[in-house]
Design a protein around this motif. Structure first.
Motif, PDB file in Angstrom:
ATOM      1  N   THR A  19       0.698  -1.131  -0.112  1.00 36.38           N
ATOM      2  CA  THR A  19      -0.112  -0.173  -0.067  1.00 36.38           C
ATOM      3  C   THR A  19       0.761   1.298   0.067  1.00 36.38           C
ATOM      4  OG1 THR A  19      -0.097  -0.403   2.389  1.00 36.38           O
ATOM      5  CG2 THR A  19      -2.052  -1.206   0.990  1.00 36.38           C
ATOM      6  N   MET A  20       2.046   1.115   0.760  1.00 38.65           N
ATOM      7  CA  MET A  20       2.896   2.510   0.609  1.00 38.65           C
ATOM      8  C   MET A  20       3.347   2.613  -0.789  1.00 38.65           C
ATOM      9  SD  MET A  20       6.407   3.323   2.573  1.00 38.65           S
ATOM     10  CE  MET A  20       7.582   2.134   1.849  1.00 38.65           C
ATOM     11  N   PHE A  21       3.838   1.739  -1.452  1.00 37.69           N
ATOM     12  CA  PHE A  21       4.262   1.992  -2.945  1.00 37.69           C
ATOM     13  C   PHE A  21       3.051   2.314  -3.988  1.00 37.69           C
ATOM     14  CE2 PHE A  21       8.053  -0.492  -1.140  1.00 37.69           C
ATOM     15  CZ  PHE A  21       8.861   0.579  -1.411  1.00 37.69           C
ATOM     16  N   LYS A  22       1.995   1.621  -3.610  1.00 33.81           N
ATOM     17  CA  LYS A  22       0.786   2.140  -4.535  1.00 33.81           C
ATOM     18  C   LYS A  22       0.327   3.526  -3.990  1.00 33.81           C
ATOM     19  CE  LYS A  22      -1.406  -2.118  -5.699  1.00 33.81           C
ATOM     20  NZ  LYS A  22      -0.818  -3.362  -5.076  1.00 33.81           N
ATOM     21  N   ASP A  23       0.287   3.888  -2.736  1.00 35.34           N
ATOM     22  CA  ASP A  23       0.164   5.512  -2.507  1.00 35.34           C
ATOM     23  C   ASP A  23       1.089   6.405  -2.908  1.00 35.34           C
ATOM     24  OD1 ASP A  23      -2.523   4.650  -1.196  1.00 35.34           O
ATOM     25  OD2 ASP A  23      -1.415   4.554   0.605  1.00 35.34           O
ATOM     26  N   LEU A 106       1.484  11.275   1.521  1.00 34.97           N
ATOM     27  CA  LEU A 106       0.353  10.869   2.270  1.00 34.97           C
ATOM     28  C   LEU A 106      -1.006  10.244   1.511  1.00 34.97           C
ATOM     29  CD1 LEU A 106      -0.158  14.667   4.185  1.00 34.97           C
ATOM     30  CD2 LEU A 106       0.711  12.549   5.164  1.00 34.97           C
ATOM     31  N   ALA A 107      -1.557   9.398   2.142  1.00 38.26           N
ATOM     32  CA  ALA A 107      -2.284   8.523   1.386  1.00 38.26           C
ATOM     33  C   ALA A 107      -3.651   9.454   1.325  1.00 38.26           C
ATOM     34  CB  ALA A 107      -2.555   6.996   2.206  1.00 38.26           C
ATOM     35  N   ARG A 108      -4.531   9.002   0.365  1.00 41.99           N
ATOM     36  CA  ARG A 108      -5.811   9.769   0.099  1.00 41.99           C
ATOM     37  C   ARG A 108      -6.501   9.446   1.883  1.00 41.99           C
ATOM     38  NH1 ARG A 108      -8.066  10.582  -5.899  1.00 41.99           N
ATOM     39  NH2 ARG A 108      -5.850  10.152  -6.784  1.00 41.99           N
ATOM     40  N   GLU A 109      -7.347  10.415   2.028  1.00 39.60           N
ATOM     41  CA  GLU A 109      -8.234  10.040   3.235  1.00 39.60           C
ATOM     42  C   GLU A 109      -7.545   9.501   4.365  1.00 39.60           C
ATOM     43  OE1 GLU A 109     -11.143   7.795   1.505  1.00 39.60           O
ATOM     44  OE2 GLU A 109     -11.667   9.119   0.247  1.00 39.60           O
ATOM     45  N   THR A 110      -6.294   9.811   4.704  1.00 38.39           N
ATOM     46  CA  THR A 110      -5.628   9.170   5.655  1.00 38.39           C
ATOM     47  C   THR A 110      -5.916  10.365   7.009  1.00 38.39           C
ATOM     48  OG1 THR A 110      -3.432   8.879   6.760  1.00 38.39           O
ATOM     49  CG2 THR A 110      -3.540  10.881   5.449  1.00 38.39           C
ATOM     50  N   CYS A 111      -5.924   9.722   8.223  1.00 34.02           N
ATOM     51  CA  CYS A 111      -6.428  10.632   9.315  1.00 34.02           C
ATOM     52  C   CYS A 111      -5.550  11.892   9.216  1.00 34.02           C
ATOM     53  CB  CYS A 111      -6.446   9.870  10.488  1.00 34.02           C
ATOM     54  SG  CYS A 111      -4.709   9.400  11.219  1.00 34.02           S
ATOM     55  N   PRO A 112      -6.334  13.074   9.844  1.00 31.84           N
ATOM     56  CA  PRO A 112      -5.575  14.272   9.827  1.00 31.84           C
ATOM     57  C   PRO A 112      -4.438  14.652  10.294  1.00 31.84           C
ATOM     58  CG  PRO A 112      -8.010  14.435  10.524  1.00 31.84           C
ATOM     59  CD  PRO A 112      -7.391  12.968  10.449  1.00 31.84           C
ATOM     60  N   GLY A 113      -4.088  13.793  11.411  1.00 33.42           N
ATOM     61  CA  GLY A 113      -2.811  13.945  11.977  1.00 33.42           C
ATOM     62  C   GLY A 113      -1.555  13.066  11.363  1.00 33.42           C
ATOM     63  N   THR A 114      -1.858  12.646  10.223  1.00 36.57           N
ATOM     64  CA  THR A 114      -0.685  12.002   9.817  1.00 36.57           C
ATOM     65  C   THR A 114       0.554  12.589   9.482  1.00 36.57           C
ATOM     66  OG1 THR A 114      -2.435  10.360   8.897  1.00 36.57           O
ATOM     67  CG2 THR A 114      -0.069  10.173   8.035  1.00 36.57           C
ATOM     68  N   ALA A 115       0.448  13.805   8.950  1.00 38.92           N
ATOM     69  CA  ALA A 115       1.647  14.563   8.551  1.00 38.92           C
ATOM     70  C   ALA A 115       2.472  15.102   9.670  1.00 38.92           C
ATOM     71  CB  ALA A 115       1.285  15.784   7.596  1.00 38.92           C
ATOM     72  N   ALA A 116       1.804  15.492  10.755  1.00 37.56           N
ATOM     73  CA  ALA A 116       2.497  15.830  12.014  1.00 37.56           C
ATOM     74  C   ALA A 116       2.946  14.488  12.750  1.00 37.56           C
ATOM     75  CB  ALA A 116       1.283  16.386  12.992  1.00 37.56           C
ATOM     76  N   ALA A 117       2.609  13.300  12.587  1.00 32.28           N
ATOM     77  CA  ALA A 117       2.979  12.136  13.304  1.00 32.28           C
ATOM     78  C   ALA A 117       4.280  11.923  12.472  1.00 32.28           C
ATOM     79  CB  ALA A 117       2.006  11.090  13.211  1.00 32.28           C
ATOM     80  N   LEU A 118       4.213  12.113  11.311  1.00 34.66           N
ATOM     81  CA  LEU A 118       5.609  11.840  10.561  1.00 34.66           C
ATOM     82  C   LEU A 118       6.675  12.836  10.855  1.00 34.66           C
ATOM     83  CD1 LEU A 118       4.220  10.940   7.090  1.00 34.66           C
ATOM     84  CD2 LEU A 118       5.236   9.082   8.551  1.00 34.66           C
ATOM     85  N   MET A 119       6.402  14.169  10.969  1.00 38.00           N
ATOM     86  CA  MET A 119       7.282  15.132  11.318  1.00 38.00           C
ATOM     87  C   MET A 119       7.887  14.750  12.957  1.00 38.00           C
ATOM     88  SD  MET A 119       7.392  16.844   8.709  1.00 38.00           S
ATOM     89  CE  MET A 119       8.581  18.224   8.958  1.00 38.00           C
ATOM     90  N   LEU A 120       6.944  14.457  13.630  1.00 35.81           N
ATOM     91  CA  LEU A 120       7.249  14.233  15.002  1.00 35.81           C
ATOM     92  C   LEU A 120       8.170  12.994  15.131  1.00 35.81           C
ATOM     93  CD1 LEU A 120       6.458  15.245  17.711  1.00 35.81           C
ATOM     94  CD2 LEU A 120       4.766  13.353  17.887  1.00 35.81           C
ATOM     95  N   ALA A 121       7.934  11.814  14.441  1.00 35.79           N
ATOM     96  CA  ALA A 121       8.771  10.785  14.236  1.00 35.79           C
ATOM     97  C   ALA A 121      10.328  11.038  13.625  1.00 35.79           C
ATOM     98  CB  ALA A 121       8.075   9.723  13.506  1.00 35.79           C
TER      99      ALA A 121
END
Lengths: 211, 242
Positions: A19-23, A106-121
């Motif tokens: 799913t990562m490579f498809k997204d 970012l996947a379509r319709e992923t939850c809103p905090g995803t980008a922030a979670a990645l930055m935090l990581a």
């Protein structure tokens, strides 16, 4: 949850991997029109995926990919040094303390905090692995999202026009930025710490070797 | 540990590293580094893409031959856990849960390797892989204080060490002059002429944040641990002119 996985560890997570490579194909090929290679399975990969990069991945509760980014040290081959040297004023950026961050997706319709979670990581990696900066290649429109999250890169320059516009930028991650990003992600520093330890092993405890 | 006060290693050691012309030189430098850091051991271990091993370090001959004899490479969690990685690793983060790994650890401790370790994986060209490892016998707190304090410098030294080792490879070209980018040259030139960081950033119309990244990259290319050292080396090598 966030998973930190090197490419050679992805095989243990087949659903996440596919799913990562498809997204990525969906974002970079379909939505942004970048000149990327999509294979017969609809997956987007490039030559840097072959260098055993470290992926930071938001895994959704159903095991699919919600968002990700790809990290490589600038002491080896990087996209910036091989393709975007004009943007950084010529020459290369090289240091074991500076890592490259590419394919922020970012996947379509992923939850809103995803980008922030990645930055935090990404910040957790900086803190624990002595990474002082990330040099990133990203979709120019992401700048707005990064700003909203509370962690803006300094944009060094951009190429292309419209939706296929690509920017190169540098990130530092200050403690203030981290607090802001944690708030946007809705993830506590404790939780991100646990995810980090889940992937990299727990540092502060003793080696217990008896028996 | 911790005998050294401010900088546990000297610029002299870095210069010696740059001039290293043989494995004996590297061996002597690694012993100096061990003494300067005040740890029990430092080892540089290289595994090339054909699985051939090479190394210099301060482990006893007894342990080295035992390691090879028992083919510990195959079970050593440090090698297994750091191979193909690029993040520095405390030995406590590795998987020591198998019986073989635990007995290997006991054997290592008995041979004076130490109960603590910190390994820095290095990815070189064409699948070259190396590990730069420090080990010591001390409490967890002492060790985490030590690695926390010196982690950055150790990462840099590990990479400088690998660069020197690579130049000793047969068929290797002597190392080229550091390839400073135009921006890095500008930054170092302005710093060398006594400008402050904020003045440099202003002059080049970049932020101090970006300036720091250029300085970090220039330091690495010049094999310097700090900016003063980088400026001095750039001047000495004629890479900047003031």
């Amino acid at each position: 949850m966030i998973r930190f996985l090197y490419a050679d560890q992805l095989a243990d997570f087949p659903k996440l991997l596919a799913t990562m490579f498809k997204d990525r194909a969906d974002q970079f090929h379909t939505r942004l029109g970048w000149e990327v290679t999509v294979d017969e399975n609809g997956e987007e990969r490039d030559e840097y995926d072959d260098l055993n990069p470290l992926y930071v991945i938001w895994e959704r509760p159903d095991g699919t990919h919600g968002g990700s980014m790809r990290l490589l040290p600038t002491t080896g081959r990087t996209m910036v040094n091989e393709h975007f040297t004009d943007i950084i004023g010529g020459g290369t950026i090289e240091s074991p303390l500076i890592w490259e961050c590419t394919r922020f997706c970012l996947a379509r319709e992923t939850c809103p905090g995803t980008a922030a979670a990645l930055m935090l990581a990404g910040g957790e990696i900086m803190k624990n692995m002595n990474v002082s900066h990330y040099v990133g290649v990203f979709d120019a429109r992401m700048v707005r999202i990064y700003k909203r999250i509370g962690s803006s890169p300094e944009v060094l320059g951009s190429m292309g026009e419209g939706r296929s516009r690509i920017s190169v930028g540098l990130w530092e991650f200050t403690a203030e930025a981290q607090a802001k990003v944690a708030a946007s992600a809705g993830i506590s520093p404790y939780t991100i710490r646990k995810w980090f330890e889940h992937s990299f092993g727990k540092a502060p405890t003793s080696l217990r070797m008896v028996g | 540990m911790g005998h050294a006060v401010l900088t546990p290693f000297s610029d002299t050691t870095l210069s010696r590293l740059e001039l290293a012309a043989s494995a004996e030189d590297l061996q002597s430098i690694i012993e100096t580094l061990r003494d300067q850091f005040g740890v029990d051991h430092i080892v540089y271990h290289w595994v090339n893409s054909n699985g051939e091993q090479y190394g210099v370090g301060t482990y006893s001959e007894d342990w080295v031959s035992r390691y090879l004899q028992n083919n510990y490479l195959r079970i050593d969690p440090v090698v297994q856990g750091c191979s193909q990685r690029f993040h520095p690793t405390d030995w406590k983060q590795l998987d020591w849960s198998s019986k073989a790994a635990r007995s290997f650890y006991r054997d290592a401790v008995e041979h004076g390797i130490g109960n603590q370790g910190f390994s820095i994986p290095i990815r070189g060209p064409n699948g070259q892989f190396a590990l730069f490892t420090l080990s010591h016998n001390c409490s967890d707190t002492e060790w985490s204080d030590f690695t926390e304090q010196y982690r950055r410098d150790l990462i840099l030294i590990a990479h400088f060490f690998n660069q020197s080792a690579l130049t000793l490879e047969p068929d290797r070209q002597p190392e080229a002059v550091p390839n400073l980018s135009p921006r890095e040259t500008d930054v170092l030139t302005l710093l060398a002429t006594g400008h402050s960081r904020s003045q440099v950033a202003n002059t080049l119309q970049i932020s101090e944040h970006t300036l720091r990244a250029y300085i970090e990259s220039a330091r690495f290319k010049l094999r310097a641990l700090n900016t003063t050292h980088a400026v001095a080396r750039a001047l000495h090598r004629g890479l900047i002119v003031i």
